[in-house]
Write a protein that holds these residues in place. Structure first.
Motif, mmCIF file in Angstrom:
data_model
loop_
_atom_site.group_PDB
_atom_site.id
_atom_site.type_symbol
_atom_site.label_atom_id
_atom_site.label_comp_id
_atom_site.label_asym_id
_atom_site.label_seq_id
_atom_site.Cartn_x
_atom_site.Cartn_y
_atom_site.Cartn_z
ATOM 1 N N ASP A 18 19.500 73.118 15.885
ATOM 2 C CA ASP A 18 18.615 72.550 16.880
ATOM 3 C C ASP A 18 18.698 71.055 17.282
ATOM 4 N N ILE A 19 18.905 70.334 16.170
ATOM 5 C CA ILE A 19 18.490 69.008 16.337
ATOM 6 C C ILE A 19 19.723 68.043 16.151
ATOM 7 N N VAL A 20 20.768 68.454 15.176
ATOM 8 C CA VAL A 20 21.764 67.740 14.863
ATOM 9 C C VAL A 20 22.724 67.350 15.962
ATOM 10 N N PRO A 21 23.090 68.584 16.934
ATOM 11 C CA PRO A 21 24.257 68.233 17.935
ATOM 12 C C PRO A 21 23.678 67.102 18.957
ATOM 13 N N VAL A 22 22.096 67.324 19.461
ATOM 14 C CA VAL A 22 21.651 66.275 20.387
ATOM 15 C C VAL A 22 21.673 64.886 19.743
ATOM 16 N N LEU A 23 21.545 64.787 18.379
ATOM 17 C CA LEU A 23 21.322 63.429 17.581
ATOM 18 C C LEU A 23 22.655 62.839 17.608
ATOM 19 N N LEU A 24 23.737 63.643 17.496
ATOM 20 C CA LEU A 24 25.098 63.214 17.260
ATOM 21 C C LEU A 24 25.590 62.576 18.701
ATOM 22 N N HIS A 25 25.177 63.359 19.506
ATOM 23 C CA HIS A 25 25.593 63.017 20.916
ATOM 24 C C HIS A 25 24.831 61.668 21.410
ATOM 25 N N THR A 26 23.523 61.768 20.986
ATOM 26 C CA THR A 26 22.948 60.355 21.258
ATOM 27 C C THR A 26 23.335 58.984 20.580
ATOM 28 N N VAL A 27 23.749 59.345 19.290
ATOM 29 C CA VAL A 27 24.290 58.160 18.498
ATOM 30 C C VAL A 27 25.858 57.783 19.031
ATOM 31 N N LEU A 28 26.563 58.861 19.276
ATOM 32 C CA LEU A 28 27.722 58.348 20.030
ATOM 33 C C LEU A 28 27.889 57.858 21.226
ATOM 34 N N TYR A 29 26.845 58.479 22.214
ATOM 35 C CA TYR A 29 26.864 57.825 23.455
ATOM 36 C C TYR A 29 25.668 56.988 24.092
ATOM 37 N N GLY A 30 24.975 56.572 23.080
ATOM 38 C CA GLY A 30 23.777 55.766 23.379
ATOM 39 C C GLY A 30 22.486 56.709 24.197
ATOM 40 N N GLY A 31 22.456 57.781 24.153
ATOM 41 C CA GLY A 31 21.598 58.614 24.876
ATOM 42 C C GLY A 31 21.976 59.833 25.274
ATOM 43 N N SER A 32 21.117 60.898 25.832
ATOM 44 C CA SER A 32 21.458 62.138 25.882
ATOM 45 C C SER A 32 20.581 62.720 27.033
ATOM 46 N N SER A 33 21.213 63.621 28.100
ATOM 47 C CA SER A 33 20.303 64.299 29.089
ATOM 48 C C SER A 33 19.678 65.698 28.847
ATOM 49 N N MET A 34 18.592 66.160 29.012
ATOM 50 C CA MET A 34 18.433 67.487 28.700
ATOM 51 C C MET A 34 17.313 67.728 29.892
ATOM 52 N N THR A 35 17.338 69.263 30.341
ATOM 53 C CA THR A 35 16.345 69.452 31.119
ATOM 54 C C THR A 35 15.013 69.719 30.579
ATOM 55 N N LEU A 36 13.794 69.737 31.472
ATOM 56 C CA LEU A 36 12.736 70.031 30.830
ATOM 57 C C LEU A 36 12.317 71.182 30.134
ATOM 58 N N ILE A 37 13.062 72.410 30.412
ATOM 59 C CA ILE A 37 13.191 73.629 29.839
ATOM 60 C C ILE A 37 13.895 73.645 28.677
ATOM 61 N N GLY A 38 15.014 72.992 28.764
ATOM 62 C CA GLY A 38 15.857 72.654 27.334
ATOM 63 C C GLY A 38 15.169 71.965 26.296
ATOM 64 N N CYS A 39 14.278 70.954 26.812
ATOM 65 C CA CYS A 39 13.466 69.955 25.971
ATOM 66 C C CYS A 39 12.469 71.179 25.275
ATOM 67 N N ILE A 40 11.631 71.738 26.035
ATOM 68 C CA ILE A 40 10.738 72.698 25.518
ATOM 69 C C ILE A 40 11.389 73.671 24.480
ATOM 70 N N ILE A 41 12.566 74.283 24.629
ATOM 71 C CA ILE A 41 13.203 75.196 24.023
ATOM 72 C C ILE A 41 13.518 74.571 22.578
ATOM 73 N N GLN A 42 13.869 73.093 22.655
ATOM 74 C CA GLN A 42 14.315 72.627 21.288
ATOM 75 C C GLN A 42 13.218 72.759 20.638
ATOM 76 N N PHE A 43 11.803 72.051 21.333
ATOM 77 C CA PHE A 43 10.904 71.845 20.479
ATOM 78 C C PHE A 43 10.300 73.068 19.561
ATOM 79 N N CYS A 44 10.502 74.507 20.552
ATOM 80 C CA CYS A 44 9.878 75.833 20.232
ATOM 81 C C CYS A 44 10.752 76.120 18.947
ATOM 82 N N LEU A 45 12.101 75.884 19.072
ATOM 83 C CA LEU A 45 13.072 76.365 18.052
ATOM 84 C C LEU A 45 12.662 75.429 16.449
ATOM 85 N N PHE A 46 12.304 74.116 16.691
ATOM 86 C CA PHE A 46 11.954 73.144 15.872
ATOM 87 C C PHE A 46 10.632 73.506 15.127
#
Length: 250
Positions: A18-46
């Motif tokens: 749930d966390i590492v793919p977004v983390l790697l994308h953020t580190v490699l590209y200096g940021g990452s975009s996500m929809t509000l629903i995607g953000c809520i889903i990420q937190f819920c899985l976490f």
């Protein structure tokens, strides 16, 4: 113990996926975009993985308590049915907690700016984006945290208090070392997991530094799942024998 270790591995696998793919994308590209629903889903899985791990660690501490303090009752209590039922209840409770958070988030109004200064969608960063009154959600989160986080921690403390008293009553040093070795791996995992969790969520004044908050979050979202299999594997006698055998061959 091995049955519960499989459940712990599922928690670690869920949180890293749930966390590492977004983390790697953020580190490699200096940021990452996500929809509000995607953000809520990420937190819920976490949330599912973290609450499940809290409850799992408490059940595992009870397992160690029975093994050391009441060994004659161990096989009659820790049956396969008990283990499966406990695991099912743990995942069910985690799913219900996640549902409460998901419903609460969908009722919030987000008016911008839509930027989270974190490497994943955590509870506080999401609420900081909302223009709605979040006092009710904070109170709700406090109640949930006490029931699913603090209460399991109390169970762990009580279990290890009884374990320490029992170990100190063992007359021989060899017996004490053997008894302590059966729960040392679990104790290390609990210390790392709950140590960072308490600092981040129960002492907000310490977590005011964004860098410190991210480092501590990185520990229990990435480092702890990485260390868990290493800690338990190094305590496994069969693994150590195989490792020593291969070392002699090379």
């Amino acid at each position: 113990m091995y049955f519960f270790l499989t459940q712990l591995s599922l928690c670690d696998l869920l949180v890293t996926t749930d966390i590492v793919p977004v983390l790697l994308h953020t580190v490699l590209y200096g940021g990452s975009s996500m929809t509000l629903i995607g953000c809520i889903i990420q937190f819920c899985l976490f949330a599912i993985s973290e609450f499940s791990e809290c409850l799992l660690l408490s059940v595992m501490s009870y397992d160690r308590y029975l093994a050391i303090c009441s060994p004659l009752r161990y096989n009659s209590v820790m049956t396969h049915r008990f283990c499966v039922t406990s695991a099912g209840m743990i995942w069910l409770v985690a799913f219900l907690v996640m549902s409460v958070y998901a419903i609460s988030f969908t009722k919030l109004y987000f008016c911008g700016p839509h930027v989270i200064h974190h490497f994943y969608c955590d509870f506080e960063p999401i609420l900081l984006l909302s223009c709605s009154d979040t006092s009710i959600i904070h109170k709700q989160s406090l109640v949930i945290g006490v029931l699913t986080g603090f209460c399991p921690f109390i169970v762990i403390l009580m279990s290890y208090s009884s374990i320490v008293i029992t170990i100190l009553k063992i007359p021989s040093n060899t017996g004490r070392q053997k008894a302590f070795s059966t729960c040392s791996s679990h104790l290390i995992v609990v210390s790392i997991f709950y140590g960072t969790l308490i600092i981040v969520y129960m002492f907000p004044s310490i977590g005011q530094s964004p860098i410190l908050s991210k480092v501590l979050s990185l520990i229990y979202t990435v480092v702890t799942p990485l260390l868990n299999p290493v800690i338990y594997t190094l305590r496994n006698k069969d693994f150590k024998k195989a490792f020593a055998k291969n070392k002699r061959i090379f």
